[in-house]
Design a protein around this motif. Structure first.
Motif, PDB file in Angstrom:
ATOM      1  N   ALA A 254      31.907 -39.190  43.770  1.00 47.85           N
ATOM      2  CA  ALA A 254      31.068 -40.374  43.534  1.00 47.85           C
ATOM      3  C   ALA A 254      30.350 -40.272  42.201  1.00 47.85           C
ATOM      4  N   PHE A 255      29.819 -39.104  41.898  1.00 49.30           N
ATOM      5  CA  PHE A 255      29.105 -38.928  40.631  1.00 49.30           C
ATOM      6  C   PHE A 255      30.036 -39.139  39.444  1.00 49.30           C
ATOM      7  N   VAL A 256      31.216 -38.536  39.494  1.00 53.48           N
ATOM      8  CA  VAL A 256      32.159 -38.672  38.376  1.00 53.48           C
ATOM      9  C   VAL A 256      32.575 -40.131  38.202  1.00 53.48           C
ATOM     10  N   ALA A 257      32.899 -40.809  39.319  1.00 57.50           N
ATOM     11  CA  ALA A 257      33.339 -42.201  39.231  1.00 57.50           C
ATOM     12  C   ALA A 257      32.246 -43.092  38.656  1.00 57.50           C
ATOM     13  N   HIS A 258      31.006 -42.909  39.115  1.00 58.83           N
ATOM     14  CA  HIS A 258      29.919 -43.751  38.627  1.00 58.83           C
ATOM     15  C   HIS A 258      29.578 -43.415  37.179  1.00 58.83           C
ATOM     16  N   ALA A 259      29.670 -42.139  36.813  1.00 60.00           N
ATOM     17  CA  ALA A 259      29.388 -41.757  35.430  1.00 60.00           C
ATOM     18  C   ALA A 259      30.426 -42.349  34.472  1.00 60.00           C
ATOM     19  N   VAL A 260      31.677 -42.415  34.923  1.00 63.14           N
ATOM     20  CA  VAL A 260      32.723 -43.020  34.097  1.00 63.14           C
ATOM     21  C   VAL A 260      32.503 -44.515  33.974  1.00 63.14           C
ATOM     22  N   SER A 261      32.234 -45.157  35.125  1.00 66.29           N
ATOM     23  CA  SER A 261      32.033 -46.609  35.127  1.00 66.29           C
ATOM     24  C   SER A 261      31.455 -47.032  36.473  1.00 66.29           C
ATOM     25  N   PRO A 262      30.267 -47.634  36.505  1.00 66.43           N
ATOM     26  CA  PRO A 262      29.734 -48.145  37.768  1.00 66.43           C
ATOM     27  C   PRO A 262      30.685 -49.138  38.440  1.00 66.43           C
ATOM     28  N   ALA A 263      31.353 -49.967  37.643  1.00 63.05           N
ATOM     29  CA  ALA A 263      32.302 -50.921  38.223  1.00 63.05           C
ATOM     30  C   ALA A 263      33.454 -50.191  38.913  1.00 63.05           C
ATOM     31  N   LEU A 264      33.944 -49.109  38.290  1.00 58.85           N
ATOM     32  CA  LEU A 264      35.006 -48.302  38.901  1.00 58.85           C
ATOM     33  C   LEU A 264      34.525 -47.721  40.217  1.00 58.85           C
ATOM     34  N   PHE A 265      33.310 -47.201  40.232  1.00 61.22           N
ATOM     35  CA  PHE A 265      32.760 -46.603  41.452  1.00 61.22           C
ATOM     36  C   PHE A 265      32.745 -47.599  42.599  1.00 61.22           C
ATOM     37  N   TRP A 266      32.197 -48.800  42.363  1.00 61.07           N
ATOM     38  CA  TRP A 266      32.061 -49.776  43.445  1.00 61.07           C
ATOM     39  C   TRP A 266      33.414 -50.324  43.876  1.00 61.07           C
ATOM     40  N   THR A 267      34.359 -50.406  42.956  1.00 58.92           N
ATOM     41  CA  THR A 267      35.703 -50.843  43.337  1.00 58.92           C
ATOM     42  C   THR A 267      36.382 -49.819  44.231  1.00 58.92           C
TER      43      THR A 267
END
Length: 373
Positions: A89-102
């Motif tokens: 979750a941290f890596v995905a949100h750090a890369v892109s919040p939009a990527l994380f929520w998708t």
């Protein structure tokens, strides 16, 4: 042939079918009687999202971290799941919040579908056990008929859920979203949605014909299998396709998913854990209130942190203020607050397996799914 129930007809129907049915009826009434809305009412958000959806996530505690046997049997999994969930979750949100929520939205959709499949397969197993006992067959339930029923039931659940979701993708944007606007990937042609609904109708028809065939033959088709498949398909199809309304989507999605989970956890160790803490002499109502009270407290605490630190949507409930977080800080906070949900998704893939190699030795007995001579 007498159906086998997890507890009793009244309990099973009252907790696994009735909440979703009532929510569906209310959702249809809202959709037909009120103007479309792009947001939930505050009352529906509190009851549906906080006190059912978020609270049911925490119910996994009773079968995992609060259960000494589970800690012994699943120790490595219980330690690894939150660490893995947090890092991803941290890596995905750090890369892109939009990527994380998708990513989280699609994982959540998969989890919701698999849970409905799991509910139906529990009763399909009960059906097979009853049929085997009636025929005095001491073998397993892996015959051609049983395999066909499992395939058709799985296909019917997936058709009744995934097809509306595909239709949703082909008609973006809508007035509602899974988590937040833009979490689903747009661009699917409308034809995909129409084909998906056509396939749904064909699969559900095949499932219905098979269930009629079992009844005509007197082979003990369990009514809960039929009810769960029909209710799931009706709720997802009406909630997503028929109405473009966030309130209807919440009603038809959350209660069907969350309330039965409370009941399943209560039967499969939840009551036992509460009795261990309060004592068996306590009245059943006291035990139930303690069981749910802990979950509600944790859910409200979690939502308070989400609102104060991330969303700031319900300041009238949770107050004003929070921390000034940069991108890295926000990624850390979101990853931490997502832990209960993400860990729940991971653990649910293991803690409800009741076969001989499942490492859940008491689960079949708790759910009344043991083979009987």
């Amino acid at each position: 042939m007498k159906p086998r129930w997890i507890v009793s007809p009244a309990f099973d129907l009252g907790w696994f079918v009735l909440p979703g049915l009532l929510a569906l009826l209310v959702g249809v009434a809202v959709g037909l009687g009120l103007p479309p809305s792009e947001g939930e009412s505050l009352g529906l958000w509190i009851v549906g999202v906080v006190l059912v959806d978020v609270a049911h996530v925490w119910a996994s505690l009773y079968r995992t971290y609060l259960d000494p046997e589970a800690r012994r049997l699943h120790g490595n999994l219980l330690r690894a799941a939150p660490v893995l969930a947090f890092v991803l979750a941290f890596v995905a949100h750090a890369v892109s919040p939009a990527l994380f929520w998708t990513v989280l939205a699609y994982v959540a959709v998969f989890h919701f579908i698999k849970q409905q499949e799991g509910f139906a397969l529990l009763y399909l197993r009960a059906e097979a056990l009853s049929r085997r006992r009636a025929s005095s067959d001491s073998g397993d339930d892996s015959g051609d008929g049983a395999k066909l029923d499992r395939r058709l039931t799985r296909a019917a659940i997936w058709a009744g859920t995934a097809a509306p979701v595909l239709w949703w993708h082909a008609h973006l944007p809508r007035r509602f979203a899974w988590f937040m606007d833009g979490d689903f990937i747009p661009g699917a042609p409308e034809l995909v949605g129409q084909i998906a609904l056509g396939v749904e109708a064909l699969v559900l028809a095949a499932f219905a014909l098979r269930r009629v065939q079992l009844r005509v033959r007197g082979e003990g088709a369990h009514p809960m299998v039929d009810a769960l498949v029909a209710l799931t398909a009706a709720s997802w199809t009406l909630g997503i396709v028929a109405f473009d309304d966030d309130r209807v989507f919440t009603l038809t999605n959350v209660f069907l998913h969350g309330v039965p989970y409370f009941a399943l956890v209560w039967v499969a160790g939840g009551r036992e854990r509460v009795e261990a803490g309060l004592g068996r002499a306590r009245a059943p109502l006291v035990l139930a209130l303690a069981f749910y009270g802990l979950l509600a407290l944790l859910a409200v605490t979690e939502e308070t942190l989400w609102d104060r630190l991330v969303w700031h949507d319900h300041e009238s409930l949770f107050g004003v203020g929070g921390l000034e977080l940069g991108e890295l800080g926000m990624a850390l906070v979101v990853a931490a607050l997502t832990l209960p949900q993400a860990t729940h998704y991971v653990l649910d893939r293991y803690i409800w397996r009741s076969g001989p190699d499942s490492n859940n030795p008491r689960l079949a007995a708790q759910l009344n799914l043991e083979s009987r001579p």
